[in-house]
Design an enzyme around this catalytic site. Structure first.
Site, mmCIF file in Angstrom:
data_model
loop_
_atom_site.group_PDB
_atom_site.id
_atom_site.type_symbol
_atom_site.label_atom_id
_atom_site.label_comp_id
_atom_site.label_asym_id
_atom_site.label_seq_id
_atom_site.Cartn_x
_atom_site.Cartn_y
_atom_site.Cartn_z
ATOM 1 N N GLY A 167 0.813 -1.223 0.000
ATOM 2 C CA GLY A 167 0.000 0.000 0.000
ATOM 3 C C GLY A 167 0.841 1.266 0.000
ATOM 4 N N VAL A 168 0.427 2.231 0.817
ATOM 5 C CA VAL A 168 1.117 3.518 0.924
ATOM 6 C C VAL A 168 2.577 3.301 1.337
ATOM 7 C CG1 VAL A 168 1.219 5.631 2.305
ATOM 8 C CG2 VAL A 168 -0.981 4.809 1.481
ATOM 9 N N ASP A 169 2.771 2.437 2.306
ATOM 10 C CA ASP A 169 4.106 2.154 2.839
ATOM 11 C C ASP A 169 5.044 1.670 1.719
ATOM 12 O OD1 ASP A 169 5.966 1.887 4.832
ATOM 13 O OD2 ASP A 169 5.088 0.097 5.743
ATOM 14 N N SER A 219 -5.311 3.202 7.769
ATOM 15 C CA SER A 219 -6.013 1.978 8.217
ATOM 16 C C SER A 219 -7.109 1.472 7.277
ATOM 17 C CB SER A 219 -6.609 2.137 9.633
ATOM 18 O OG SER A 219 -5.607 2.074 10.622
ATOM 19 N N VAL A 237 -5.015 -2.436 3.978
ATOM 20 C CA VAL A 237 -4.687 -3.734 4.591
ATOM 21 C C VAL A 237 -5.357 -3.872 5.968
ATOM 22 C CG1 VAL A 237 -2.758 -5.107 5.498
ATOM 23 C CG2 VAL A 237 -2.495 -3.884 3.345
HETATM 24 N N1 AR6 Z 1 -1.376 7.140 -2.347
HETATM 25 C C1 AR6 Z 1 -2.489 7.391 -1.625
HETATM 26 N N2 AR6 Z 1 -3.260 6.424 -1.090
HETATM 27 C C2 AR6 Z 1 -2.883 5.140 -1.305
HETATM 28 C C3 AR6 Z 1 -1.735 4.787 -2.061
HETATM 29 C C4 AR6 Z 1 -0.965 5.858 -2.599
HETATM 30 N N3 AR6 Z 1 0.134 5.629 -3.306
HETATM 31 N N4 AR6 Z 1 -1.632 3.431 -2.073
HETATM 32 C C5 AR6 Z 1 -2.679 2.944 -1.386
HETATM 33 N N5 AR6 Z 1 -3.444 3.972 -0.929
HETATM 34 P P1 AR6 Z 1 -2.750 0.835 3.262
HETATM 35 P P2 AR6 Z 1 -3.318 0.538 6.158
HETATM 36 C C6 AR6 Z 1 -4.655 3.928 -0.093
HETATM 37 O O1 AR6 Z 1 -2.989 -0.612 3.066
HETATM 38 O O2 AR6 Z 1 -4.686 0.063 5.914
HETATM 39 C C7 AR6 Z 1 1.092 -1.833 4.712
HETATM 40 O O3 AR6 Z 1 1.512 -3.096 4.291
HETATM 41 C C8 AR6 Z 1 -5.398 2.621 -0.005
HETATM 42 O O4 AR6 Z 1 -6.314 2.511 -1.099
HETATM 43 O O5 AR6 Z 1 -1.579 1.467 2.617
HETATM 44 O O6 AR6 Z 1 -3.073 1.559 7.244
HETATM 45 C C9 AR6 Z 1 1.823 -1.350 5.957
HETATM 46 O O7 AR6 Z 1 3.160 -1.807 5.988
HETATM 47 C C10 AR6 Z 1 -6.122 2.755 1.330
HETATM 48 O O8 AR6 Z 1 -7.360 3.469 1.188
HETATM 49 O O9 AR6 Z 1 -2.586 1.182 4.862
HETATM 50 C C11 AR6 Z 1 1.012 -1.950 7.061
HETATM 51 O O10 AR6 Z 1 1.374 -3.290 7.312
HETATM 52 C C12 AR6 Z 1 -5.183 3.621 2.165
HETATM 53 O O11 AR6 Z 1 -4.247 4.171 1.245
HETATM 54 C C13 AR6 Z 1 -0.393 -1.916 6.528
HETATM 55 O O12 AR6 Z 1 -0.270 -1.935 5.110
HETATM 56 C C14 AR6 Z 1 -4.430 2.890 3.262
HETATM 57 O O13 AR6 Z 1 -4.083 1.585 2.835
HETATM 58 C C15 AR6 Z 1 -1.123 -0.654 6.906
HETATM 59 O O14 AR6 Z 1 -2.448 -0.764 6.465
#
Ligand code: AR6
Length: 170
Positions: free
Chosen positions: A30-32, A120, A123
């Site tokens: 994801g973002v990370d 949040s 994932v």
């Molecule tokens: N820019 C903006 N938003 C995004 C992007 C981007 N490039 N990519 C995804 N999103 P998530 P969490 C959205 O999973 O739920 C990781 O593995 C996505 O659609 O990134 O807090 C970490 O290492 C969603 O709506 O974060 C942790 O283990 C939102 O960003 C875990 O995931 C957050 O999705 C954290 O999970």
């Protein structure tokens, strides 16, 4: 000022971007994943140092810590750990804490523009409308020197949910 845009958080020209990290600070999806991929190895290097110095057992949920943003347009990445959503246990206070703590760290850095993702909601499975409500009301009520708080939503439903939350918050 709260702004809401649809886009990729790694492309934002702001002082600091917030990373939806996990407590290991060692990256993920994801973002990370996007932040480490586009920001390059300098971010992970500082994360490793933070693990060795301050967070031996990981960054606790709801807390935040800053590193360089490496090759990103932003100057800093503020890493925060959102809670995993659970129907049977209300972790809203931890999600709100992510926003407050990130803004506290931003103030320490002197960052005036900060971009947040929908922490949040990927994932960690938090329902988007509820996460948007918590995000918008928490930053609205948080005292900070940050002049622009930009929510950056990846897709159209998330973008609409944040607009609706901002409208409801007044
Ligand atoms: N820019 C903006 N938003 C995004 C992007 C981007 N490039 N990519 C995804 N999103 P998530 P969490 C959205 O999973 O739920 C990781 O593995 C996505 O659609 O990134 O807090 C970490 O290492 C969603 O709506 O974060 C942790 O283990 C939102 O960003 C875990 O995931 C957050 O999705 C954290 O999970």
């Amino acid at each position: 000022m709260i702004t809401i845009v649809q886009g990729d958080i790694t492309a934002q020209h702001v002082d600091a971007v917030v990373n939806a990290a996990n407590s290991s600070l060692m990256g993920g999806g994801g973002v990370d994943g996007a932040i480490h991929h586009r920001g390059g190895p300098a971010i992970l290097r500082e994360c490793r140092e933070l693990r060795a110095s301050r967070y031996g057992s990981g960054l606790p949920t709801g807390q935040a810590v800053a590193t360089t943003a490496g090759d990103l347009p932003a100057r800093w990445v503020i890493h925060t750990v959102g809670p995993v959503y659970a129907k049977t246990r209300d972790r809203s206070h931890q999600l709100a804490s992510c926003f407050r703590e990130s803004l506290r760290v931003a103030d320490e850095l002197g960052a005036k523009t900060v971009a947040f993702p929908a922490i949040s909601t990927g994932v960690y499975r938090w329902p988007m409308a509820d996460a948007a409500r918590i995000a918008v009301t928490t930053v609205r009520d948080c005292p900070t020197e940050v002049r622009e708080i930009r929510f950056v939503l990846y897709d159209e439903p998330a973008y609409r949910a944040f607009h609706e939350a901002a409208r409801a918050a007044g």
